[in-house]
Design a protein around this motif. Structure first.
Motif, mmCIF file in Angstrom:
data_model
loop_
_atom_site.group_PDB
_atom_site.id
_atom_site.type_symbol
_atom_site.label_atom_id
_atom_site.label_comp_id
_atom_site.label_asym_id
_atom_site.label_seq_id
_atom_site.Cartn_x
_atom_site.Cartn_y
_atom_site.Cartn_z
ATOM 1 N N ARG A 76 9.372 13.881 18.773
ATOM 2 C CA ARG A 76 9.502 14.042 20.182
ATOM 3 C C ARG A 76 8.798 13.191 21.186
ATOM 4 O O ARG A 76 9.123 12.798 22.364
ATOM 5 N N THR A 77 7.693 12.614 20.469
ATOM 6 C CA THR A 77 6.593 11.719 21.503
ATOM 7 C C THR A 77 6.501 10.215 20.889
ATOM 8 O O THR A 77 6.411 9.274 21.412
ATOM 9 N N GLY A 78 7.071 10.167 19.550
ATOM 10 C CA GLY A 78 7.051 8.955 18.973
ATOM 11 C C GLY A 78 5.585 8.510 18.464
ATOM 12 O O GLY A 78 5.371 7.342 17.888
ATOM 13 N N LYS A 79 4.574 9.386 18.501
ATOM 14 C CA LYS A 79 3.221 9.178 17.977
ATOM 15 C C LYS A 79 3.142 9.424 16.772
ATOM 16 O O LYS A 79 3.535 10.308 16.059
ATOM 17 N N THR A 80 2.067 8.636 16.135
ATOM 18 C CA THR A 80 1.852 8.508 14.593
ATOM 19 C C THR A 80 1.269 9.894 14.456
ATOM 20 O O THR A 80 0.306 10.154 14.999
ATOM 21 N N VAL A 81 1.653 10.630 13.227
ATOM 22 C CA VAL A 81 1.200 11.838 12.836
ATOM 23 C C VAL A 81 0.498 11.494 11.641
ATOM 24 O O VAL A 81 -0.733 11.790 11.493
ATOM 25 N N TRP A 82 0.776 10.694 10.661
ATOM 26 C CA TRP A 82 0.171 10.102 9.662
ATOM 27 C C TRP A 82 0.733 8.763 9.017
ATOM 28 O O TRP A 82 2.000 8.369 9.534
ATOM 29 N N LYS A 83 0.008 8.053 8.479
ATOM 30 C CA LYS A 83 0.450 6.793 8.013
ATOM 31 C C LYS A 83 -0.236 6.599 6.576
ATOM 32 O O LYS A 83 -1.516 6.824 6.488
ATOM 33 N N THR A 84 0.428 6.293 5.674
ATOM 34 C CA THR A 84 -0.061 6.007 4.197
ATOM 35 C C THR A 84 0.364 4.750 3.750
ATOM 36 O O THR A 84 1.443 4.449 3.589
ATOM 37 N N ASP A 85 -0.636 3.920 3.465
ATOM 38 C CA ASP A 85 -0.348 2.699 2.664
ATOM 39 C C ASP A 85 -0.008 2.509 1.270
ATOM 40 O O ASP A 85 -0.411 3.651 0.541
ATOM 41 N N ARG A 86 1.091 1.968 0.570
ATOM 42 C CA ARG A 86 1.404 1.951 -0.397
ATOM 43 C C ARG A 86 0.068 1.471 -1.472
ATOM 44 O O ARG A 86 -0.649 0.697 -0.756
ATOM 45 N N PRO A 87 -0.304 1.905 -2.867
ATOM 46 C CA PRO A 87 -1.571 1.694 -3.372
ATOM 47 C C PRO A 87 -1.607 0.034 -3.555
ATOM 48 O O PRO A 87 -0.877 -0.458 -4.209
ATOM 49 N N ARG A 88 -2.583 -0.535 -3.009
ATOM 50 C CA ARG A 88 -2.846 -1.838 -2.826
ATOM 51 C C ARG A 88 -2.957 -2.716 -4.370
ATOM 52 O O ARG A 88 -2.532 -3.661 -4.353
ATOM 53 N N GLU A 89 -3.524 -1.749 -5.283
ATOM 54 C CA GLU A 89 -3.656 -2.312 -6.505
ATOM 55 C C GLU A 89 -2.369 -2.882 -7.295
ATOM 56 O O GLU A 89 -2.431 -3.801 -8.098
ATOM 57 N N PHE A 90 -1.219 -2.250 -6.860
ATOM 58 C CA PHE A 90 0.060 -2.750 -7.311
ATOM 59 C C PHE A 90 0.679 -4.083 -6.530
ATOM 60 O O PHE A 90 1.667 -4.266 -6.955
ATOM 61 N N TYR A 91 -0.047 -4.401 -5.365
ATOM 62 C CA TYR A 91 0.626 -5.284 -4.706
ATOM 63 C C TYR A 91 -0.201 -6.662 -4.305
ATOM 64 O O TYR A 91 0.359 -7.663 -4.287
ATOM 65 N N ASP A 92 -1.516 -6.538 -4.518
ATOM 66 C CA ASP A 92 -2.298 -7.691 -4.125
ATOM 67 C C ASP A 92 -2.114 -8.980 -5.167
ATOM 68 O O ASP A 92 -2.204 -10.077 -4.727
ATOM 69 N N ASN A 93 -2.020 -8.690 -6.179
ATOM 70 C CA ASN A 93 -1.806 -9.622 -7.409
ATOM 71 C C ASN A 93 -0.377 -10.264 -7.728
ATOM 72 O O ASN A 93 -0.408 -10.799 -8.761
ATOM 73 N N ILE A 94 0.442 -9.897 -7.031
ATOM 74 C CA ILE A 94 2.094 -10.557 -7.158
ATOM 75 C C ILE A 94 2.309 -11.253 -6.110
ATOM 76 O O ILE A 94 1.767 -11.278 -5.011
ATOM 77 N N GLU A 95 3.438 -11.742 -6.297
ATOM 78 C CA GLU A 95 4.214 -12.762 -5.258
ATOM 79 C C GLU A 95 4.701 -11.961 -4.444
ATOM 80 O O GLU A 95 5.215 -10.807 -4.528
ATOM 81 N N PRO A 96 4.442 -12.379 -3.172
ATOM 82 C CA PRO A 96 5.007 -11.694 -1.865
ATOM 83 C C PRO A 96 6.361 -11.246 -2.054
ATOM 84 O O PRO A 96 6.781 -9.971 -1.551
ATOM 85 N N VAL A 97 7.425 -12.078 -2.621
ATOM 86 C CA VAL A 97 8.819 -11.631 -2.748
ATOM 87 C C VAL A 97 8.996 -10.315 -3.518
ATOM 88 O O VAL A 97 9.690 -9.510 -3.266
ATOM 89 N N SER A 98 7.872 -10.226 -4.636
ATOM 90 C CA SER A 98 8.029 -8.737 -5.348
ATOM 91 C C SER A 98 7.585 -7.585 -4.630
ATOM 92 O O SER A 98 7.291 -6.596 -4.954
ATOM 93 N N ARG A 99 7.005 -7.504 -3.242
ATOM 94 C CA ARG A 99 6.594 -6.577 -2.607
ATOM 95 C C ARG A 99 7.316 -5.895 -1.888
ATOM 96 O O ARG A 99 7.000 -5.048 -1.023
ATOM 97 N N LYS A 100 8.610 -6.331 -1.696
ATOM 98 C CA LYS A 100 9.551 -5.934 -0.847
ATOM 99 C C LYS A 100 10.610 -5.123 -1.008
ATOM 100 O O LYS A 100 10.879 -4.986 -2.200
ATOM 101 N N ALA A 101 10.919 -3.844 -0.374
ATOM 102 C CA ALA A 101 11.823 -2.885 -0.571
ATOM 103 C C ALA A 101 12.598 -2.866 0.456
ATOM 104 O O ALA A 101 11.931 -2.903 1.914
#
Length: 425
Positions: free
Chosen positions: A195-220
């Protein structure tokens, strides 16, 4: 007394109207109101052409691969100019095909590059009584009052580097609007107060699976679903690298399955207590062709269940883009290059295969005892579900098709690259 009676009568009419709309069959999200590719229509069309069984055909401005959504007498589609400089929504009358409103939502100062096969309006809106939610990835998300066409709220700060364009679609869960934002730079899920567009929660995907791979492999490019497991809801999101189940009210992780690699597009599926997730492209080290996998997951576990709750997986002729459909314990999936496979949903065993001489992007649907398959070049195959391939009909329309249609009230709302059709009576 007359005023009171008039007011009471008006209230009764209003309530009756609302109840009538709610009782109608609607198509509120990508792949239907339950996000499962199933329509409750009893007599969906089987045969049509450009000159037969078409209730109306309406030109739609812009270039877009997003699907139509339907509520009451309104059909909503998102669209964009080819260069992405104008992002807008279109409301079409279900009965007549007349465009009721074209509503400009965003004019980005700059736009990112997209893949030649994508558009700047590929994410499908979602709709409920009184409101439609339109999402364009990093460029903005908007809530529109469907009665007044007033823009209720917008967000333009949910950003990422899409690399090849946005495709993930929003969905409504109780009082939340949930979005999957996964780019080459940031990867997260966010729930907004619808109704308001305000953020209720935000959860990052686990960084350990993304930090050491090529940027192209992080996309979904995936769209999550919500299922119920042992009386509790789970938000299933099969992004790049791994599928994760979250508590939809809080964003807290429940379980995860790691598969690696990138570009997940196909949505998860749920059937008979199991979840089916697509891995996205796998890139073999030996240089052989890339391919996606389909994994069956038992969602009753917690933590990392990669080695304990995956009873089967298949990696032959699994589509990357098109989402399968499950009917009576059989899973039907069509590869982008045309191989149609029927699997046993319990075991993953192949029941039959059929080669169709077409290319496919749109997802598979089930309605009125038939399965519908939509090739890119405007054709539709209608087949009977079962232990053998049984072709019912082939239908041809002009134009290009990447948007999954809506099958609602014994009609098919069919979108090509230039037109919106209502197929049926």
């Amino acid at each position: 007394m007359n005023r009171k009676l008039s007011a009471l009568l008006s209230l009764v009419i209003l309530i009756s109207s609302v109840l009538s709309i709610q009782a109608q069959e609607n198509w509120t999200h990508l792949r239907g109101s339950n996000l499962d590719g199933h329509s409750v229509s009893q007599n969906a069309p089987v045969s049509w052409s450009e000159t037969s069984n078409i209730a109306w055909k309406t030109a739609i401005r812009g270039v877009a691969w997003s699907s139509p959504v339907v509520f009451g007498d309104q059909i909503w589609t998102s669209s964009a100019t080819e260069d992405g400089k104008e992002l807008f929504a279109i409301c079409t009358d279900f009965n007549s095909g007349k465009i009721l409103k074209e509503l400009m939502l965003f004019r980005p100062d700059s736009v990112q590059h997209i893949h030649p096969t994508n558009s700047y309006a590929t994410s499908t809106p979602c709709i409920e009584n009184g409101f439609v939610y339109v999402h364009f990835g990093t460029y903005g998300t908007a809530c529109v009052n469907t009665r007044t066409f007033e823009i209720i709220w917008t967000r333009t700060d949910l950003n990422c580097e899409h690399m090849q364009g946005a495709a993930s679609s929003p969905f409504i869960y109780k009082n939340l609007l949930i979005l999957h934002i996964e780019g080459t730079d940031v990867q997260y899920l966010v729930a907004l107060d619808k109704r308001t567009g305000k953020t209720v929660w935000k959860t990052d995907r686990p960084r350990e699976f993304y930090d050491n791979i090529e940027p192209v492999s992080r996309k979904a490019y995936c769209t999550p679903i919500v299922i119920t497991v042992n009386g509790k809801d789970q938000l299933i999101s099969n992004g790049s690298q791994l599928a994760i189940a979250y508590e939809p009210e809080t964003g807290k992780e429940i379980w995860q399955v790691f598969y690696g690699e990138d570009s997940t597009v196909a949505m998860p599926l749920s059937y008979n207590g199991m979840v089916y997730v697509n891995s996205g492209w796998m890139l073999p080290k030996d240089g052989s062709p890339f391919y996606p996998r389909l994994l069956a997951v038992d969602p009753t576990g917690t933590g990392d269940v990669t080695k304990t709750r995956v009873p089967w997986e298949v990696d032959v002729d699994v589509p990357q883009i098109s989402t399968p459909v499950i009917v009576d314990s059989l899973l039907y999936m069509v590869h982008e290059r045309g191989t149609l496979t029927c699997l046993n949903a319990k075991t993953g065993a192949v029941v039959w295969k059929e080669k169709l001489k077409d290319q496919f992007n749109a997802s598979v649907l089930y309605a009125s005892g038939n399965i519908y398959l939509f090739p890119v070049k405007g054709k539709t195959y209608v087949i009977k579900p079962g232990l053998t391939f049984q072709l019912v009909a082939e239908n041809q329309l002009d134009g290009q098709v990447k948007a999954t249609p809506a099958i609602v009230r014994d009609n098919i709302i069919f979108r090509t690259d230039k037109f919106l059709y209502r197929i049926g009576k």
